[in-house]
Write a protein that holds these residues in place. Structure first.
Motif, PDB file in Angstrom:
ATOM      1  N   VAL A 106      43.998  45.134  40.949  1.00  0.00           N
ATOM      2  CA  VAL A 106      44.280  43.678  41.423  1.00  0.00           C
ATOM      3  C   VAL A 106      45.269  42.929  39.374  1.00  0.00           C
ATOM      4  O   VAL A 106      44.598  43.543  38.396  1.00  0.00           O
ATOM      5  CB  VAL A 106      43.021  42.924  41.363  1.00  0.00           C
ATOM      6  CG1 VAL A 106      43.092  41.655  41.259  1.00  0.00           C
ATOM      7  CG2 VAL A 106      41.737  43.700  42.572  1.00  0.00           C
ATOM      8  N   ILE A 107      45.996  42.381  39.970  1.00  0.00           N
ATOM      9  CA  ILE A 107      46.611  42.129  38.915  1.00  0.00           C
ATOM     10  C   ILE A 107      46.731  40.527  38.590  1.00  0.00           C
ATOM     11  O   ILE A 107      47.767  40.127  39.576  1.00  0.00           O
ATOM     12  CB  ILE A 107      48.119  42.453  38.974  1.00  0.00           C
ATOM     13  CG1 ILE A 107      48.093  44.433  38.525  1.00  0.00           C
ATOM     14  CG2 ILE A 107      48.866  42.421  37.553  1.00  0.00           C
ATOM     15  CD1 ILE A 107      49.592  44.845  38.433  1.00  0.00           C
ATOM     16  N   VAL A 145      40.149  40.941  37.526  1.00  0.00           N
ATOM     17  CA  VAL A 145      41.353  41.684  37.297  1.00  0.00           C
ATOM     18  C   VAL A 145      41.473  42.930  36.498  1.00  0.00           C
ATOM     19  O   VAL A 145      40.494  43.336  36.052  1.00  0.00           O
ATOM     20  CB  VAL A 145      42.945  40.461  37.205  1.00  0.00           C
ATOM     21  CG1 VAL A 145      43.168  40.159  37.795  1.00  0.00           C
ATOM     22  CG2 VAL A 145      42.320  39.681  35.843  1.00  0.00           C
ATOM     23  N   LYS A 146      42.372  43.273  36.603  1.00  0.00           N
ATOM     24  CA  LYS A 146      42.664  44.889  35.774  1.00  0.00           C
ATOM     25  C   LYS A 146      43.228  44.361  34.532  1.00  0.00           C
ATOM     26  O   LYS A 146      42.731  44.702  33.615  1.00  0.00           O
ATOM     27  CB  LYS A 146      43.553  45.625  36.585  1.00  0.00           C
ATOM     28  CG  LYS A 146      43.324  47.310  35.630  1.00  0.00           C
ATOM     29  CD  LYS A 146      41.182  47.434  35.892  1.00  0.00           C
ATOM     30  CE  LYS A 146      41.761  49.175  34.436  1.00  0.00           C
ATOM     31  NZ  LYS A 146      40.624  49.329  34.728  1.00  0.00           N
ATOM     32  N   PHE A 147      44.563  43.441  35.194  1.00  0.00           N
ATOM     33  CA  PHE A 147      45.077  42.706  33.498  1.00  0.00           C
ATOM     34  C   PHE A 147      46.023  41.525  33.895  1.00  0.00           C
ATOM     35  O   PHE A 147      45.841  41.177  34.809  1.00  0.00           O
ATOM     36  CB  PHE A 147      45.802  44.367  32.954  1.00  0.00           C
ATOM     37  CG  PHE A 147      47.209  44.608  33.381  1.00  0.00           C
ATOM     38  CD1 PHE A 147      48.467  43.688  33.520  1.00  0.00           C
ATOM     39  CD2 PHE A 147      46.798  45.824  34.759  1.00  0.00           C
ATOM     40  CE1 PHE A 147      49.852  43.867  34.557  1.00  0.00           C
ATOM     41  CE2 PHE A 147      48.527  46.315  35.119  1.00  0.00           C
ATOM     42  CZ  PHE A 147      49.022  45.392  35.284  1.00  0.00           C
ATOM     43  N   ILE A 148      46.680  41.128  33.051  1.00  0.00           N
ATOM     44  CA  ILE A 148      47.469  40.294  33.965  1.00  0.00           C
ATOM     45  C   ILE A 148      48.142  39.826  33.242  1.00  0.00           C
ATOM     46  O   ILE A 148      48.250  40.302  30.990  1.00  0.00           O
ATOM     47  CB  ILE A 148      45.602  38.480  32.572  1.00  0.00           C
ATOM     48  CG1 ILE A 148      45.145  38.205  33.872  1.00  0.00           C
ATOM     49  CG2 ILE A 148      47.007  37.315  33.050  1.00  0.00           C
ATOM     50  CD1 ILE A 148      43.986  37.352  33.978  1.00  0.00           C
ATOM     51  N   GLN A 188      50.273  48.971  46.447  1.00  0.00           N
ATOM     52  CA  GLN A 188      49.141  49.299  45.962  1.00  0.00           C
ATOM     53  C   GLN A 188      49.034  47.722  45.415  1.00  0.00           C
ATOM     54  O   GLN A 188      47.371  48.023  44.808  1.00  0.00           O
ATOM     55  CB  GLN A 188      48.730  50.490  45.640  1.00  0.00           C
ATOM     56  CG  GLN A 188      48.798  51.422  46.798  1.00  0.00           C
ATOM     57  CD  GLN A 188      48.677  53.123  45.794  1.00  0.00           C
ATOM     58  OE1 GLN A 188      49.242  53.690  44.621  1.00  0.00           O
ATOM     59  NE2 GLN A 188      47.936  53.069  46.097  1.00  0.00           N
ATOM     60  N   ILE A 189      49.695  47.342  45.091  1.00  0.00           N
ATOM     61  CA  ILE A 189      49.124  45.452  43.827  1.00  0.00           C
ATOM     62  C   ILE A 189      49.013  44.751  44.589  1.00  0.00           C
ATOM     63  O   ILE A 189      49.719  44.152  45.805  1.00  0.00           O
ATOM     64  CB  ILE A 189      50.186  45.695  43.501  1.00  0.00           C
ATOM     65  CG1 ILE A 189      50.805  46.841  41.991  1.00  0.00           C
ATOM     66  CG2 ILE A 189      50.332  44.348  42.047  1.00  0.00           C
ATOM     67  CD1 ILE A 189      51.988  46.750  41.766  1.00  0.00           C
ATOM     68  N   ASP A 190      47.305  44.190  44.416  1.00  0.00           N
ATOM     69  CA  ASP A 190      47.077  43.099  44.890  1.00  0.00           C
ATOM     70  C   ASP A 190      46.985  41.630  44.298  1.00  0.00           C
ATOM     71  O   ASP A 190      46.158  41.556  42.725  1.00  0.00           O
ATOM     72  CB  ASP A 190      45.645  43.084  45.021  1.00  0.00           C
ATOM     73  CG  ASP A 190      44.971  42.631  46.628  1.00  0.00           C
ATOM     74  OD1 ASP A 190      45.767  42.276  47.205  1.00  0.00           O
ATOM     75  OD2 ASP A 190      43.600  42.868  47.136  1.00  0.00           O
ATOM     76  N   TRP A 191      48.007  41.059  43.769  1.00  0.00           N
ATOM     77  CA  TRP A 191      48.296  39.298  43.359  1.00  0.00           C
ATOM     78  C   TRP A 191      46.883  39.036  42.775  1.00  0.00           C
ATOM     79  O   TRP A 191      46.691  38.961  44.229  1.00  0.00           O
ATOM     80  CB  TRP A 191      49.930  39.268  43.395  1.00  0.00           C
ATOM     81  CG  TRP A 191      51.120  40.530  43.091  1.00  0.00           C
ATOM     82  CD1 TRP A 191      51.275  40.883  44.239  1.00  0.00           C
ATOM     83  CD2 TRP A 191      51.346  41.189  42.315  1.00  0.00           C
ATOM     84  NE1 TRP A 191      52.178  41.497  43.848  1.00  0.00           N
ATOM     85  CE2 TRP A 191      52.276  41.095  42.570  1.00  0.00           C
ATOM     86  CE3 TRP A 191      51.629  41.096  40.735  1.00  0.00           C
ATOM     87  CZ2 TRP A 191      53.141  42.630  41.779  1.00  0.00           C
ATOM     88  CZ3 TRP A 191      51.464  41.543  40.116  1.00  0.00           C
ATOM     89  CH2 TRP A 191      52.671  42.334  40.086  1.00  0.00           C
ATOM     90  N   LYS A 192      46.495  38.316  42.119  1.00  0.00           N
ATOM     91  CA  LYS A 192      45.588  37.051  42.504  1.00  0.00           C
ATOM     92  C   LYS A 192      46.200  36.132  41.110  1.00  0.00           C
ATOM     93  O   LYS A 192      47.253  36.404  40.219  1.00  0.00           O
ATOM     94  CB  LYS A 192      44.504  38.050  41.597  1.00  0.00           C
ATOM     95  CG  LYS A 192      43.495  37.347  41.844  1.00  0.00           C
ATOM     96  CD  LYS A 192      41.826  37.730  41.774  1.00  0.00           C
ATOM     97  CE  LYS A 192      40.763  36.569  41.690  1.00  0.00           C
ATOM     98  NZ  LYS A 192      40.112  36.822  43.078  1.00  0.00           N
ATOM     99  N   GLN A 193      45.528  35.153  41.688  1.00  0.00           N
ATOM    100  CA  GLN A 193      46.941  33.660  40.852  1.00  0.00           C
ATOM    101  C   GLN A 193      45.630  33.498  39.738  1.00  0.00           C
ATOM    102  O   GLN A 193      44.647  33.697  39.519  1.00  0.00           O
ATOM    103  CB  GLN A 193      46.445  32.702  41.936  1.00  0.00           C
ATOM    104  CG  GLN A 193      47.210  31.100  41.682  1.00  0.00           C
ATOM    105  CD  GLN A 193      46.995  30.065  42.543  1.00  0.00           C
ATOM    106  OE1 GLN A 193      46.715  29.532  43.254  1.00  0.00           O
ATOM    107  NE2 GLN A 193      47.712  28.928  42.325  1.00  0.00           N
TER     108      GLN A 193
END
Length: 287
Positions: A49-50, A109-112, A89-94
């Motif tokens: 999750v990014i 998130v894992k990183f921003i 495999q990336i889950d984009w998070k607003q």
């Protein structure tokens, strides 16, 4: 007695099956690997999750068809691949600016990677990798307008800002106190006002301005004045104390620069606006 033994065996099997199912449930969560790294041998299982912006063209934008574009997206995708994750495999998070530290601290998130300027206040709560980009506060003006050579040239001119913008306030209070500050709800309104000559300039980070100017609907309408009124070092935010992840992200950023992918991403996302970025900055965080 034989019937009772069979029944007990069946019950035991059911309990074991349910236990196995419950234990296996974690594999469906995003960011399954503890460090987000599968090594060089293959892609990691699960997802990562990014956090990115969804509303900044050129940096992080969710398009109407559900795709994600922008420089921050390209950087994050490259980093994720180096950590063992493919793009699917990336889950984009607003990521809303005011919530970035909370999202990292809470493990959302894992990183921003979201035009996230490194500063001492933020470093009290999170760690950074990078920086991977240097932006400057600038002005966006109408194409062909060469009247803004320095911030003071804004005096007596109409300056547009988004309500609550610190960039515009900095100009108004420190650099051009006689500027006529107009506050609009969003950048789209500022751009319309600039096009219609209701305002003379719009100010924020030059990377953000270039992204808006590079949009297909805006091509040829606007240009950057080329004023460097501040230094904004964009970094990748991550949980405080995760030195292993910080080291891996820094290595990925260095590789992105050395293999030409960084320059290609700059050209693709900012080139149409005539944006001239500085060379990739030296990595300072974690060193």
């Amino acid at each position: 007695m034989k019937v009772l033994k069979v029944g007990a065996a069946v019950a035991t099997a059911v309990v074991l099956a349910l236990t196995a199912t419950a234990c296996g449930g974690d594999s469906d969560k995003t960011d399954t690997p503890a460090t987000g790294d599968a090594g060089a041998s293959g892609a990691a299982k699960g997802k990562i999750v990014i956090g990115i912006k969804f509303d900044q063209p050129g940096l992080g934008l969710k398009t109407p068809d559900g795709k994600f574009t922008g420089f921050d997206v390209d950087v994050a995708t490259y980093v994720a691949k180096e950590l063992g994750y493919e793009a699917n495999q990336i889950d984009w998070k607003q990521t809303v600016s005011a919530e970035r530290e909370n999202m990292i601290q809470n493990g959302d998130v894992k990183f921003i990677a979201a035009s996230y300027s490194i500063n001492d206040s933020r470093k009290q709560k999170v760690d950074f990798a990078g920086p991977y980009f240097v932006a400057h506060q600038d002005l966006l003006v109408r194409a062909g307008d060469t009247s803004f050579k320095k911030p003071e040239d804004l005096n007596k001119k109409k300056l547009c800002s988004v309500a609550g913008s610190t960039s515009a306030q900095n100009v108004k209070t420190k650099l051009a106190p006689d500027a006529d500050l107009q506050q609009y709800p969003g950048y789209s309104e500022c751009l319309s006002g600039l096009e219609n000559k209701a305002v003379d300039a719009l100010t924020t980070d030059n990377s953000i301005l270039a992204g808006y100017a590079a949009q297909e609907k805006n091509k040829g309408k606007f240009q950057l004045a080329g004023l460097n009124m501040s230094n904004e070092n964009y970094g990748i935010g991550l949980k405080k104390g995760d030195k292993e992840l910080q080291t891996k992200i820094n290595a990925a950023l260095k590789k992105m620069v050395s293999d030409g992918a960084w320059e290609a991403a700059v050209t693709k996302n900012f080139g149409p606006a005539g944006y001239k970025s500085e060379p990739a900055p030296q990595i300072t965080e974690g060193s």
